[in-house]
Design an enzyme around this catalytic site. Structure first.
Site, short mmCIF file in Angstrom:
data_model
loop_
_atom_site.label_atom_id
_atom_site.label_comp_id
_atom_site.label_asym_id
_atom_site.label_seq_id
_atom_site.Cartn_x
_atom_site.Cartn_y
_atom_site.Cartn_z
N ASN A 141 0.86 -1.18 0.00
CA ASN A 141 0.00 0.00 0.00
C ASN A 141 0.91 1.23 0.00
OD1 ASN A 141 -1.84 2.01 0.47
ND2 ASN A 141 -2.41 1.35 2.53
N LYS A 179 0.08 4.17 -0.43
CA LYS A 179 -0.64 5.36 0.07
C LYS A 179 -0.42 6.53 -0.91
CE LYS A 179 -0.36 3.46 4.64
NZ LYS A 179 -0.39 3.66 6.07
N HIS A 234 -9.76 1.18 4.46
CA HIS A 234 -8.53 1.43 5.23
C HIS A 234 -8.84 2.43 6.37
CE1 HIS A 234 -4.51 2.78 6.23
NE2 HIS A 234 -4.08 1.65 5.68
N GLU A 258 -7.28 4.91 7.39
CA GLU A 258 -7.07 6.32 7.02
C GLU A 258 -8.30 6.86 6.30
OE1 GLU A 258 -3.28 5.73 5.10
OE2 GLU A 258 -2.42 5.29 7.05
N GLU A 287 -5.83 -4.64 10.63
CA GLU A 287 -4.84 -3.58 10.81
C GLU A 287 -5.18 -2.79 12.08
OE1 GLU A 287 -2.75 -2.53 6.90
OE2 GLU A 287 -4.48 -1.25 7.06
N GLY A 307 1.87 2.79 10.73
CA GLY A 307 2.81 3.91 10.56
C GLY A 307 3.44 4.38 11.85
N SER A 322 2.93 -1.58 10.51
CA SER A 322 4.38 -1.58 10.74
C SER A 322 5.04 -2.93 10.48
CB SER A 322 4.69 -1.09 12.16
OG SER A 322 4.24 0.24 12.32
P1 PGA Z 1 2.45 0.71 7.68
O1 PGA Z 1 1.01 0.86 6.99
O2 PGA Z 1 3.05 -0.57 7.21
O3 PGA Z 1 3.21 1.92 7.25
O4 PGA Z 1 2.19 0.68 9.17
C1 PGA Z 1 0.18 -0.27 6.80
C2 PGA Z 1 -1.11 0.16 6.18
O5 PGA Z 1 -1.59 1.26 6.49
O6 PGA Z 1 -1.69 -0.56 5.36
#
Ligand code: PGA
Length: 258
Positions: free
Chosen positions: A14, A16, A100, A102, A172, A178, A217
């Protein structure tokens, strides 16, 4: 007690809202050097919409698959700025990330909208990667299980369970995205197992085949321990997917535990 079924691993990148022509070219060139290794699992790249075409062109002869990060549930019409499932399929996408955290938090996507998006991906023949997970406050309150159960139920209320024959769930935990904080393999496994059991009560065959991947992460150094868990079938990788060598190392760990 659920029987054990072997499931192929899935690792999805992803990106983003990151990338440029230059970054796409450099990541893809490095990934293509090892593409032949990943025929027994799904490695999916989800760049921003504007780079889908270019990534598709570069990947079309390879084992890598293409995914998008979002869609709108209508198939066409006056929806300025939106992109439909049919358009994604037209561009070569086989997967799409739905719900997601976000999008839930920054763009006010609710369960109802997410269920509609899931359904439109299903109708278009695109595999939805349905993201769910609890916030830090919810984990501290001890409501992780009811939270993810409600997020799953909201989709199941609107979508036939058969749609999960060609779907992926991504657990998640929001506090791990993140932040550098990863759920421990045991913490993740208990939620994955819980989700599979919930679906198992509705349709055992579908539940046993459904890939449930972990996100939050994931890095080269923690991937392998996560993938050894019985119900963790891969990963949705954010930050680490922008570094080709690290992403490839995560994919190799998945392959080693397939
Ligand atoms: P990250 O994001 O690996 O940077 O924690 C994962 C995600 O949001 O799918």
């Amino acid at each position: 007690m659920m029987e054990y079924v072997k499931r192929p691993k899935i690792v999805a990148a992803n990106w983003k809202m990151n990338g440029s022509h230059e970054l796409c070219a450099s990541i893809i060139d490095q990934l293509l050097l090892t593409s032949g290794s990943f025929t027994e699992m799904d490695v999916v790249l989800c760049p921003p919409f504007v780079y889908l075409h270019e990534v598709h062109q570069k990947l079309r002869e390879s084992a890598y698959k293409l995914g998008a990060q979002n869609l709108y549930y209508e198939s066409a019409g006056a929806f300025t700025g939106e992109i439909s499932a049919d358009m994604l399929r037209d561009m070569g996408c086989q997967f799409v990330i739905i719900g997601h955290s976000e999008r839930r938090q920054l763009f006010q996507e609710n369960d109802e909208l997410i269920a509609r998006k899931f359904l439109s991906a299903y109708h278009a023949g695109i595999v939805p990667i349905l993201c769910l997970g609890e916030t830090e406050a919810q984990r501290k309150q001890g409501v992780t299980f009811p939270t993810v159960e409600q997020q799953l139920k909201a989709v199941l209320d609107k979508v036939p369970v058969q749609a999960f024959e060609k779907a992926v769930i991504a657990y998640e935990p929001v506090w791990a995205i993140g932040t550098g904080l990863t759920a421990s393999p045991e913490q993740a496994e208990e939620v994955h197992k819980f989700l599979r059991e919930k679906l198992h009560a509705i349709n055992p065959a579908i539940a046993l085949r459904l890939p449930i991947i972990y996100g939050g992460s994931v890095k080269a150094e923690n991937a392998s321990d996560l993938f050894k868990q019985a119900n963790i079938d891969g990963a949705l990788v954010g930050g680490a997917s922008l570094k080709a060598a690290e992403f490839l190392s995560i994919c190799r760990s998945a392959l080693a535990t397939t």
